[in-house]
Design a protein around this motif. Structure first.
Motif, PDB file in Angstrom:
ATOM      1  N   CYS A 100       0.831  -1.211   0.000  1.00  0.00           N
ATOM      2  CA  CYS A 100       0.000   0.000   0.000  1.00  0.00           C
ATOM      3  C   CYS A 100       0.862   1.257   0.000  1.00  0.00           C
ATOM      4  CB  CYS A 100      -0.922   0.006   1.215  1.00  0.00           C
ATOM      5  SG  CYS A 100      -2.255  -1.217   1.165  1.00  0.00           S
ATOM      6  N   ALA A 101       2.058   1.162   0.560  1.00  0.00           N
ATOM      7  CA  ALA A 101       2.949   2.323   0.655  1.00  0.00           C
ATOM      8  C   ALA A 101       3.789   2.528  -0.599  1.00  0.00           C
ATOM      9  CB  ALA A 101       3.876   2.164   1.861  1.00  0.00           C
ATOM     10  N   GLU A 102       3.758   1.574  -1.532  1.00  0.00           N
ATOM     11  CA  GLU A 102       4.564   1.691  -2.742  1.00  0.00           C
ATOM     12  C   GLU A 102       3.968   2.722  -3.707  1.00  0.00           C
ATOM     13  OE1 GLU A 102       4.633  -2.154  -4.450  1.00  0.00           O
ATOM     14  OE2 GLU A 102       6.075  -2.989  -3.009  1.00  0.00           O
ATOM     15  N   PRO A 103       4.815   3.437  -4.442  1.00  0.00           N
ATOM     16  CA  PRO A 103       4.305   4.319  -5.498  1.00  0.00           C
ATOM     17  C   PRO A 103       3.583   3.495  -6.554  1.00  0.00           C
ATOM     18  CG  PRO A 103       6.616   4.795  -5.007  1.00  0.00           C
ATOM     19  CD  PRO A 103       6.279   3.503  -4.316  1.00  0.00           C
ATOM     20  N   ALA A 104       2.577   4.085  -7.169  1.00  0.00           N
ATOM     21  CA  ALA A 104       1.824   3.412  -8.215  1.00  0.00           C
ATOM     22  C   ALA A 104       1.526   4.419  -9.314  1.00  0.00           C
ATOM     23  CB  ALA A 104       0.528   2.819  -7.651  1.00  0.00           C
ATOM     24  N   GLU A 105       1.112   3.929 -10.462  1.00  0.00           N
ATOM     25  CA  GLU A 105       0.784   4.815 -11.572  1.00  0.00           C
ATOM     26  C   GLU A 105      -0.332   5.771 -11.157  1.00  0.00           C
ATOM     27  OE1 GLU A 105      -0.488   4.606 -16.305  1.00  0.00           O
ATOM     28  OE2 GLU A 105      -0.387   2.780 -15.084  1.00  0.00           O
ATOM     29  N   GLY A 106      -0.063   7.050 -11.300  1.00  0.00           N
ATOM     30  CA  GLY A 106      -1.037   8.053 -10.897  1.00  0.00           C
ATOM     31  C   GLY A 106      -0.967   8.413  -9.430  1.00  0.00           C
ATOM     32  N   ARG A 107      -0.117   7.735  -8.684  1.00  0.00           N
ATOM     33  CA  ARG A 107       0.064   8.034  -7.255  1.00  0.00           C
ATOM     34  C   ARG A 107       1.527   7.816  -6.926  1.00  0.00           C
ATOM     35  NH1 ARG A 107      -1.998   3.772  -3.238  1.00  0.00           N
ATOM     36  NH2 ARG A 107       0.102   3.026  -3.682  1.00  0.00           N
ATOM     37  N   GLU A 108       2.301   8.875  -7.151  1.00  0.00           N
ATOM     38  CA  GLU A 108       3.748   8.747  -7.005  1.00  0.00           C
ATOM     39  C   GLU A 108       4.198   8.830  -5.551  1.00  0.00           C
ATOM     40  OE1 GLU A 108       2.279  10.602  -9.482  1.00  0.00           O
ATOM     41  OE2 GLU A 108       2.701   8.905 -10.800  1.00  0.00           O
ATOM     42  N   ASP A 109       3.315   9.264  -4.660  1.00  0.00           N
ATOM     43  CA  ASP A 109       3.676   9.372  -3.252  1.00  0.00           C
ATOM     44  C   ASP A 109       2.569   8.766  -2.409  1.00  0.00           C
ATOM     45  OD1 ASP A 109       5.154   9.969  -1.027  1.00  0.00           O
ATOM     46  OD2 ASP A 109       5.372  12.092  -1.487  1.00  0.00           O
ATOM     47  N   THR A 110       2.805   8.644  -1.125  1.00  0.00           N
ATOM     48  CA  THR A 110       1.857   7.994  -0.228  1.00  0.00           C
ATOM     49  C   THR A 110       1.914   8.659   1.142  1.00  0.00           C
ATOM     50  OG1 THR A 110       1.332   5.913   0.917  1.00  0.00           O
ATOM     51  CG2 THR A 110       3.624   6.285   0.353  1.00  0.00           C
ATOM     52  N   TRP A 111       0.823   8.558   1.883  1.00  0.00           N
ATOM     53  CA  TRP A 111       0.787   9.103   3.244  1.00  0.00           C
ATOM     54  C   TRP A 111       1.370   8.126   4.259  1.00  0.00           C
ATOM     55  CZ3 TRP A 111      -1.736   6.303   6.946  1.00  0.00           C
ATOM     56  CH2 TRP A 111      -2.632   5.324   6.487  1.00  0.00           C
ATOM     57  N   ILE A 112       1.685   6.907   3.842  1.00  0.00           N
ATOM     58  CA  ILE A 112       2.114   5.863   4.774  1.00  0.00           C
ATOM     59  C   ILE A 112       3.619   5.981   5.021  1.00  0.00           C
ATOM     60  CG2 ILE A 112       2.156   3.394   5.262  1.00  0.00           C
ATOM     61  CD1 ILE A 112      -0.154   3.075   3.279  1.00  0.00           C
ATOM     62  N   LYS A 113       3.987   6.554   6.148  1.00  0.00           N
ATOM     63  CA  LYS A 113       5.380   6.693   6.540  1.00  0.00           C
ATOM     64  C   LYS A 113       5.892   5.392   7.173  1.00  0.00           C
ATOM     65  CE  LYS A 113       6.108  10.183   9.224  1.00  0.00           C
ATOM     66  NZ  LYS A 113       7.378  10.729   8.695  1.00  0.00           N
ATOM     67  N   PRO A 114       7.201   5.194   7.211  1.00  0.00           N
ATOM     68  CA  PRO A 114       7.745   4.042   7.933  1.00  0.00           C
ATOM     69  C   PRO A 114       7.245   3.991   9.383  1.00  0.00           C
ATOM     70  CG  PRO A 114       9.449   5.037   6.599  1.00  0.00           C
ATOM     71  CD  PRO A 114       8.264   5.948   6.496  1.00  0.00           C
ATOM     72  N   GLU A 115       7.095   5.162  10.013  1.00  0.00           N
ATOM     73  CA  GLU A 115       6.582   5.193  11.382  1.00  0.00           C
ATOM     74  C   GLU A 115       5.157   4.662  11.442  1.00  0.00           C
ATOM     75  OE1 GLU A 115       5.847   8.385  15.047  1.00  0.00           O
ATOM     76  OE2 GLU A 115       6.629   9.068  13.122  1.00  0.00           O
ATOM     77  N   SER A 116       4.353   5.005  10.422  1.00  0.00           N
ATOM     78  CA  SER A 116       2.981   4.503  10.370  1.00  0.00           C
ATOM     79  C   SER A 116       2.972   2.991  10.200  1.00  0.00           C
ATOM     80  CB  SER A 116       2.217   5.173   9.217  1.00  0.00           C
ATOM     81  OG  SER A 116       2.183   6.571   9.364  1.00  0.00           O
ATOM     82  N   GLU A 117       3.840   2.475   9.339  1.00  0.00           N
ATOM     83  CA  GLU A 117       3.930   1.026   9.154  1.00  0.00           C
ATOM     84  C   GLU A 117       4.235   0.335  10.477  1.00  0.00           C
ATOM     85  OE1 GLU A 117       5.952  -0.678   5.735  1.00  0.00           O
ATOM     86  OE2 GLU A 117       6.225   1.338   4.912  1.00  0.00           O
ATOM     87  N   ALA A 118       5.163   0.897  11.236  1.00  0.00           N
ATOM     88  CA  ALA A 118       5.536   0.292  12.516  1.00  0.00           C
ATOM     89  C   ALA A 118       4.369   0.319  13.497  1.00  0.00           C
ATOM     90  CB  ALA A 118       6.741   1.024  13.106  1.00  0.00           C
ATOM     91  N   LEU A 119       3.630   1.422  13.522  1.00  0.00           N
ATOM     92  CA  LEU A 119       2.486   1.540  14.437  1.00  0.00           C
ATOM     93  C   LEU A 119       1.414   0.505  14.117  1.00  0.00           C
ATOM     94  CD1 LEU A 119       2.091   5.421  14.680  1.00  0.00           C
ATOM     95  CD2 LEU A 119       2.538   3.877  16.595  1.00  0.00           C
ATOM     96  N   TYR A 120       1.044   0.408  12.832  1.00  0.00           N
ATOM     97  CA  TYR A 120      -0.027  -0.522  12.461  1.00  0.00           C
ATOM     98  C   TYR A 120       0.420  -1.975  12.591  1.00  0.00           C
ATOM     99  CZ  TYR A 120      -2.831   3.392  10.899  1.00  0.00           C
ATOM    100  OH  TYR A 120      -3.567   4.543  10.855  1.00  0.00           O
ATOM    101  N   THR A 121       1.705  -2.222  12.358  1.00  0.00           N
ATOM    102  CA  THR A 121       2.216  -3.581  12.558  1.00  0.00           C
ATOM    103  C   THR A 121       2.141  -3.965  14.034  1.00  0.00           C
ATOM    104  OG1 THR A 121       3.699  -3.393  10.649  1.00  0.00           O
ATOM    105  CG2 THR A 121       4.208  -5.090  12.278  1.00  0.00           C
ATOM    106  N   ALA A 122       2.441  -3.010  14.912  1.00  0.00           N
ATOM    107  CA  ALA A 122       2.319  -3.272  16.350  1.00  0.00           C
ATOM    108  C   ALA A 122       0.866  -3.538  16.723  1.00  0.00           C
ATOM    109  CB  ALA A 122       2.859  -2.089  17.147  1.00  0.00           C
ATOM    110  N   TRP A 123      -0.038  -2.783  16.122  1.00  0.00           N
ATOM    111  CA  TRP A 123      -1.473  -3.032  16.360  1.00  0.00           C
ATOM    112  C   TRP A 123      -1.861  -4.436  15.899  1.00  0.00           C
ATOM    113  CZ3 TRP A 123      -4.743   1.807  14.651  1.00  0.00           C
ATOM    114  CH2 TRP A 123      -4.628   2.789  15.644  1.00  0.00           C
ATOM    115  N   HIS A 124      -1.339  -4.813  14.725  1.00  0.00           N
ATOM    116  CA  HIS A 124      -1.646  -6.138  14.196  1.00  0.00           C
ATOM    117  C   HIS A 124      -1.181  -7.231  15.159  1.00  0.00           C
ATOM    118  CE1 HIS A 124      -1.978  -9.516  11.483  1.00  0.00           C
ATOM    119  NE2 HIS A 124      -0.685  -9.739  11.560  1.00  0.00           N
ATOM    120  N   GLN A 125      -0.002  -7.059  15.712  1.00  0.00           N
ATOM    121  CA  GLN A 125       0.532  -8.045  16.643  1.00  0.00           C
ATOM    122  C   GLN A 125      -0.305  -8.139  17.916  1.00  0.00           C
ATOM    123  OE1 GLN A 125       4.492  -6.509  17.007  1.00  0.00           O
ATOM    124  NE2 GLN A 125       5.231  -7.518  15.125  1.00  0.00           N
ATOM    125  N   ARG A 126      -1.042  -7.076  18.230  1.00  0.00           N
ATOM    126  CA  ARG A 126      -1.894  -7.065  19.422  1.00  0.00           C
ATOM    127  C   ARG A 126      -3.355  -7.370  19.104  1.00  0.00           C
ATOM    128  NH1 ARG A 126       0.699  -1.916  22.750  1.00  0.00           N
ATOM    129  NH2 ARG A 126       2.857  -2.327  22.135  1.00  0.00           N
TER     130      ARG A 126
END
Length: 286
Positions: A78-104
């Motif tokens: 979801c954080a990867e650039p895609a055609e028509g969407r060269e940037d994303t709101w998903i920061k590495p910090e966000s990935e870490a937060l949601y991954t921690a949520w997933h683990q819980r």
């Protein structure tokens, strides 16, 4: 947004319960912002419309759909650039937060596979009786849609009340011709939830206006919304509606297209506003 201490999963989960969520302007943006739109997107789980073609795809079992087997890969995709969407709101910090949520057990993913290839999916957060969709991706036609359809089925089976998106839309897909309408989500939905009524009943709380939607595709790398003529046309469209309507223009998060929507009291004016704005975007994207 950040103070002396950085965000923790506990802080963000508490913020979710108050209607707040963190979001960045771009992946390399050093700042996360607290966002709290007045209107929220809601998908009534018992009224999700599955088009015939998509239903055939689901029944064909072309894809294998799993849950919570590749959460980290889904959020990374979801954080990867895609055609028509060269940037994303998903920061590495966000990935870490949601991954921690997933683990819980507070965040989950729905994955869509072709053989051993992950070709689509989405992830989100469950809180109380609602599931908050965060982001989705698709590398093959219909993959993310199939993942969403399977997720809705699981949510219904699990007794969830609704599925939501955070961007600010309230979906009343049995009421508005463009598939969604806008009301003050927290106030309206709170009352409906207390009464045990479906979200679609919120339709009578406001006066419907004619809505027109046009999708404009653009080539990779083009930034038509930054074009001066497009900006000028948007200002002209706003002036023409004269406070008796509104315009919504935004890039799709999954396809190289821009959605141009307007609503207002005079359908003729609304159609002309959408046509002229779409033509300006199309010209800028050429």
């Amino acid at each position: 947004m950040h103070g002396a201490a950085r965000l923790t999963p506990e802080i963000v989960l508490a913020a979710y319960a108050e209607g707040l969520f963190p979001m960045a302007e771009a992946r390399d943006d050093p700042t996360l912002y607290w966002i709290s739109p007045d209107a929220r997107g809601v998908i009534p789980l018992d009224a999700l419309h599955i088009p015939r073609r998509l239903a055939r795809t689901i029944r064909s079992d072309r894809f294998t759909v799993t849950t919570d087997t590749a959460f980290s890969r889904v959020i990374a995709a979801c954080a990867e650039p895609a055609e028509g969407r060269e940037d994303t709101w998903i920061k590495p910090e966000s990935e870490a937060l949601y991954t921690a949520w997933h683990q819980r057990g507070h965040a989950h993913s729905s994955e869509c596979w072709l053989a051993d290839d992950l070709v689509g999916g989405l992830y989100g957060v469950n809180l109380g009786g609602a599931f908050f969709g965060e982001s989705m991706f698709s590398r093959t036609r219909d993959a993310s849609k199939v993942a969403l359809a399977h997720l809705v089925a699981r949510l219904r089976h699990g007794g969830f009340m609704s599925g939501c998106e955070r961007s600010g839309h309230l979906w009343l897909d049995n009421f508005c011709p463009t598939g969604h309408g806008l009301i003050a989500g927290r106030q309206g939905l709170s009352g409906l939830a207390d009464a045990g009524r479906p979200a679609g009943e919120a339709a009578h709380l406001f006066e419907p206006l004619p809505q027109i939607l046009e999708n404009v595709r653009f080539r990779a790398g083009a930034v038509p919304l930054e074009d001066d003529k497009v900006k000028s046309q948007m200002e002209a469209a706003t002036q023409r509606l004269n406070g008796k309507g509104r315009i919504l223009v935004r890039k799709s998060g999954t396809e190289p297209l821009i959605r141009v929507m307007a609503e207002g009291e005079d359908e003729t004016i609304v159609r002309e506003v959408v046509r002229d704005l779409a033509d300006a975007i199309r010209e800028a994207a050429a």
